[in-house]
Scaffold this motif. Structure first.
Motif, PDB file in Angstrom:
ATOM      1  N   ARG A  95       0.837  -1.206   0.000  1.00 26.88           N
ATOM      2  CA  ARG A  95       0.000   0.000   0.000  1.00 26.88           C
ATOM      3  C   ARG A  95       0.863   1.244   0.000  1.00 26.88           C
ATOM      4  O   ARG A  95       0.614   2.187  -0.735  1.00 26.88           O
ATOM      5  CB  ARG A  95      -0.895   0.006   1.239  1.00 26.88           C
ATOM      6  CG  ARG A  95      -2.047  -0.974   1.136  1.00 26.88           C
ATOM      7  CD  ARG A  95      -2.832  -0.931   2.425  1.00 26.88           C
ATOM      8  NE  ARG A  95      -4.154  -1.483   2.291  1.00 26.88           N
ATOM      9  CZ  ARG A  95      -5.012  -1.521   3.308  1.00 26.88           C
ATOM     10  NH1 ARG A  95      -4.682  -1.018   4.486  1.00 26.88           N
ATOM     11  NH2 ARG A  95      -6.193  -2.041   3.144  1.00 26.88           N
ATOM     12  N   GLU A 151      -0.632  -5.513   2.420  1.00 27.49           N
ATOM     13  CA  GLU A 151      -1.894  -6.197   2.616  1.00 27.49           C
ATOM     14  C   GLU A 151      -1.621  -7.630   2.221  1.00 27.49           C
ATOM     15  O   GLU A 151      -1.160  -7.899   1.112  1.00 27.49           O
ATOM     16  CB  GLU A 151      -2.948  -5.576   1.704  1.00 27.49           C
ATOM     17  CG  GLU A 151      -4.352  -5.761   2.200  1.00 27.49           C
ATOM     18  CD  GLU A 151      -5.317  -5.045   1.270  1.00 27.49           C
ATOM     19  OE1 GLU A 151      -5.462  -3.814   1.401  1.00 27.49           O
ATOM     20  OE2 GLU A 151      -5.885  -5.715   0.390  1.00 27.49           O
ATOM     21  N   PRO A 193      -4.425  -6.014   6.376  1.00 27.77           N
ATOM     22  CA  PRO A 193      -3.319  -5.056   6.441  1.00 27.77           C
ATOM     23  C   PRO A 193      -2.314  -5.390   7.555  1.00 27.77           C
ATOM     24  O   PRO A 193      -2.698  -5.886   8.619  1.00 27.77           O
ATOM     25  CB  PRO A 193      -4.032  -3.736   6.758  1.00 27.77           C
ATOM     26  CG  PRO A 193      -5.289  -4.138   7.457  1.00 27.77           C
ATOM     27  CD  PRO A 193      -5.686  -5.485   6.929  1.00 27.77           C
TER      28      PRO A 193
END
Ligand SMILES: [Zn+2]
Length: 843
Positions: free
Chosen positions: A394, A469, A474
């Motif tokens: 991310r 992730e 996450p």
């Protein structure tokens, strides 16, 4: 070969990743070992006083066989010892030994902690130790570590009931541990710690006994063992391919500056611990017997255990990624445990396991080894998933800077590389051992931030936070920003990424001795830690001294380059001691730091920033002779010190010692512990004695009794027996017993004043028996002990003189102690009175 073995183990053992080491790469079997550890919820803390005190056999057994969360609390960093591999002494030796302990812990898979206590040198009794340490503060540090680490069991290396039988630091460590065991659970003791920590009551306290404490194997066998537990610490780990005692030997061999490299051991070996506090376990082989060490010990742990014990039972060695979904599920459950201690610990362990199984490679490496506040560092980020598991990146954040805004799918074995320009804030603190940032006392380091107390080292300058992730869940994995580079003759290397000042300055000599009233050039080396830097250097000095110019400009174009700027300093008429310091003015800042880099291949390179200063001493010293031969032993700075007072010191390669090479010198000095560490010495003794017999002066500095081959029975031309006699108090009373001897009269008159201002100790390993040819010159002793006469012995032999001295000249001369210089000059001049007289007549 040892180096190969170490890296082999590094691959096998899945232990805590430490600052700036090459990332650990784990095989299925080492991942399985880590899962077994993940499923053990118990902690053991081992307590002693110094680097090398720790019993690595037992620590490795607790960590790898019992699979406990294990740590060693060493009250000191070992600053007071000697260094067999380099020049670092005192606080710098403490930095080196801290890293050697961390290297040992990486091998045995445990953690390392310290207190603020300084290893100030040998002390004979805990009363003396606890007077010099701030007892309340060190006790508080032990309490703090118990509250932080939350051990179920504590094991002391030393016996708290036998003060005076070993080093005072040793007994003190055990005494403080016994006291802290109860205090940690008491909310009224050290209440300020409870802002951040909880009280903690360990279950059991032990003393790690052995036959050695009983005097003999027979006595130990006959001893009452009802309160003792015993373990076979020679256990073999098929999963790791090594025996426990092999791991232990490798770990303790990291204490290289103490000469602890040793052969690996194998085979059955018993280790005993004696219960001091808490209930006696029924199972005499299990230190955790009766203590819940399963997942059910934490609230919400049962569901986690159900998943993780299942994986442990049916582990898929061929394709561990089949466990990922379940492991991620367990990770989510762990995030919900209210007990933050176990939550944080087990989250980290499980993250490492998940990353190992997926071959997830995450690295943030700076293009340079260092940067300065206000600059920008170029960071290369490497992200790689080496599995079919669904992983997305991310973002990556370092400090307040984000490298990646959008999600990035990490497909199997497709490397992603990102670049990040990292601004280093103006107010960033420099990277340097945190306990050296403020001036401490003889017995204590000053640490302003209580959060740092106990930590082995300064936290890394920057952590890269990889927000990933995994299977839709996450997870943030932190990695220190490092500097990765290669050397053609070595291969890939890692070192910490440090924040350093843009420029540092150091005196070439830490102590400048002015043997007469003449001025001396004082060179200052300026090192640039950025390109194109220019400014001005200001020379600071005390009243009575004079300098040719107050300031000088400097300009350096390339980072890493140096410029030497010299000032001419004139001493005062009379004897005096004071300090000089440079201030560098650059970018509107004033910097007065010196950078010391400690680099060895068994530890990560360390940057240490110290106040840049030098001691200046105006002496009235007389000397005879000019050329001195020096045979180096374990390493000391005596040659440099002798050069300061005008001698020409020539280093003699031990293999080249023969009648001819020696004959060139007016005196030969043998460095500390030469007979312990230089194997050639055993073949060269006859040449040294012949040299004396032909009129030379031979000066032997201290050696450790007993640590050499039999051949050294004849270390002197007449019988001389070394002992363990030492005088540890540097202020202890000294009596000159051979008042009329040339050694204390020529060319310098030695008086009691010359024994003032000594540092750390008087001396060590004094002979305690000697032949009638020897004259003892001095008598000295510690409080409450009989005075020792073996610190300085001289015997005429043939036409020359043989001197043996256990006085700590190797500490006193580099510290600029005037009396020590005068006495050394006399040792070098002994027997030359007439020679000088003859020379004068000739003139
Ligand atoms: Zn020790």
């Amino acid at each position: 070969m040892r180096k190969l073995l170490v890296s082999f183990l590094g691959i096998l053992l899945l232990c805590n990743t430490t600052l700036a080491q090459a990332p650990k790469k784990n095989s299925s079997s080492s991942i399985y070992h880590a899962i077994q550890k993940l499923n053990f919820l118990g902690s053991a803390l081992y307590i002693a006083a110094h680097p090398d005190d720790e019993n690595t056999r037992l620590i490795s057994y607790l960590s790898n066989e019992v699979k406990a969360n294990t740590a060693y609390l060493s009250l000191t960093r070992g600053d007071g010892g000697q260094n067999l591999i380099g020049p670092e002494l005192r606080e710098l030796l403490g930095v080196l030994r801290t890293q050697e302990l961390l290297a040992a812990r990486r091998i045995d898979g445990s953690q390392q902690f310290f207190s603020r206590a300084v290893d100030f040198g040998y002390s004979k009794h805990p009363n003396e130790t606890l007077e010099i340490w701030n007892k309340e503060a060190v006790l508080g540090d032990v309490v703090r570590m118990i509250r932080k680490f939350k051990p179920d069991v504590i094991i002391n290396r030393f016996d708290h009931r036998t003060p005076g039988s070993t080093h005072g630091h040793h007994t003190s460590s055990a005494m403080l541990s016994v006291e802290a065991f109860d205090l940690a659970a008491n909310p009224n003791s050290y209440p300020d710690q409870l802002n951040r920590l909880d009280v903690w009551k360990p279950s059991r306290l032990f003393f790690n006994t052995s036959w050695w404490f009983y005097g003999s194997q027979e006595k130990f066998e006959a001893a009452d063992k009802t309160k003792m537990l015993g373990f076979d610490i020679g256990v073999y780990y098929p999963m790791l391919g090594v025996s426990n005692n092999e791991i232990a030997s490798l770990a303790s061999s990291q204490h290289r500056c103490q000469g602890f490299g040793r052969l690996n051991t194998r085979g059955s070996e018993m280790e005993y611990i004696e219960l001091l506090k808490g209930d006696l376990p029924e199972d005499k082989n299990n230190v955790f017997d009766g203590i819940n060490t399963t997942w059910s010990r934490v609230e919400g742990g049962k569901a986690i255990g159900d998943i993780l014990y299942g994986i442990e039972q049916n582990f898929n060695f061929k394709n561990p990624t089949t466990h990922i979904k379940k492991l991620v599920e367990a990770y989510q459950l762990i995030q919900k445990i209210p007990d933050t201690h176990w939550r944080d610990l087990k989250s980290k362990e499980l993250q490492t396991i998940i990353a190992s199984i997926t071959g997830l490679y995450l690295e943030a490496s700076s293009a340079n080894a260092s940067a300065y506040p206000g600059s920008t560092a170029d960071i290369n980020i490497e992200v790689l998933n080496r599995s079919q598991v669904d992983i997305k990146l991310r973002s990556v954040t370092i400090g307040n800077t984000k490298a990646k805004e959008k999600d990035l799918v990490l497909s199997n074995n497709e490397k992603k590389e990102l670049k990040l320009a990292l601004p280093i804030p103006e107010n960033s603190s420099y990277t340097s051992p945190y306990w050296l940032n403020k001036k401490g006392t003889l017995g204590m380091y000053t640490v302003e931030n209580p959060e740092l107390i106990g930590n082995p080292e300064t936290p890394p300058a920057f952590q890269a936070k990889f927000n990933i992730e995994i299977e839709g869940y996450p997870m943030t994995i932190s990695k220190p920003v490092v500097h990765r580079y290669s050397k053609p003759d070595y291969g890939e290397l890692y070192r910490p990424f440090d924040i350093l000042p843009e420029v540092t300055a150091r005196f070439q000599d830490k102590v400048l001795i002015f043997a007469d009233g003449k001025p001396k050039k004082v060179p200052i080396t300026i090192t640039a830690h950025q390109d194109n830097i220019k400014g001005e250097i200001v020379f600071c000095y005390s009243n009575g001294w004079k300098v040719d110019r107050e300031t000088r400009p400097f300009e350096i174009s390339k980072k890493g380059d140096e410029q030497i700027v010299s000032f001419e300093l004139t001493p005062p008429e009379n004897e005096d001691e004071s300090f000089i310091a440079p201030i560098i003015k650059v970018h509107g800042k004033e910097i007065s730091k010196e950078l010391v880099t400690i680099a060895y291949d068994h530890i990560p390179t360390q940057s240490v920033l110290l106040p840049s200063e030098a001691k200046v001493v105006r002496l009235n010293i007389e000397k005879v002779g000019e050329h001195i031969g020096y045979i180096a032993g374990a390493g000391d700075e005596v040659p440099k010190s002798l050069e300061q007072i005008g001698y020409q010191v020539h280093t003699i390669d031990p293999s080249s010692i023969n009648a001819e090479t020696l004959s060139k010198y007016g005196a030969i000095v043998v460095g500390i512990r030469a007979y312990n560490v230089v194997p050639e010495m055993k073949f060269k003794q006859k040449y040294l004695f012949d040299y004396v017999s032909n009129g030379g002066n031979l000066i032997l500095q201290y050696n450790t009794a007993g640590r050499w081959d039999k051949q050294y029975e004849d270390i002197a031309p007449f019988p001389l027996k070394l002992s363990r006699d030492r005088v540890t108090n540097e202020d202890s009373k000294v009596e000159i017993i051979a008042k009329d001897h040339e050694l204390v009269n020529y060319p310098n008159k030695i008086t009691n004043k010359d024994f003032e201002g000594w540092v750390q100790e008087r001396g060590l390993y004094f002979p305690n028996e000697w032949d009638g040819h020897f004259t003892p010159i001095l008598s000295m002793g510690d409080k409450g002990e009989t005075a020792k006469k073996g610190s300085l012995l001289i015997a005429p032999y043939g036409k020359g003189n043989y001197i043996y001295t256990g006085l700590s000249f190797f500490r006193e001369l580099p510290a600029g102690v005037p009396g020590a210089y005068k006495l050394f000059a006399n040792m070098l001049s002994v027997g030359k009175k007439n020679v000088e007289h003859m020379a004068k007549i000739k003139d």
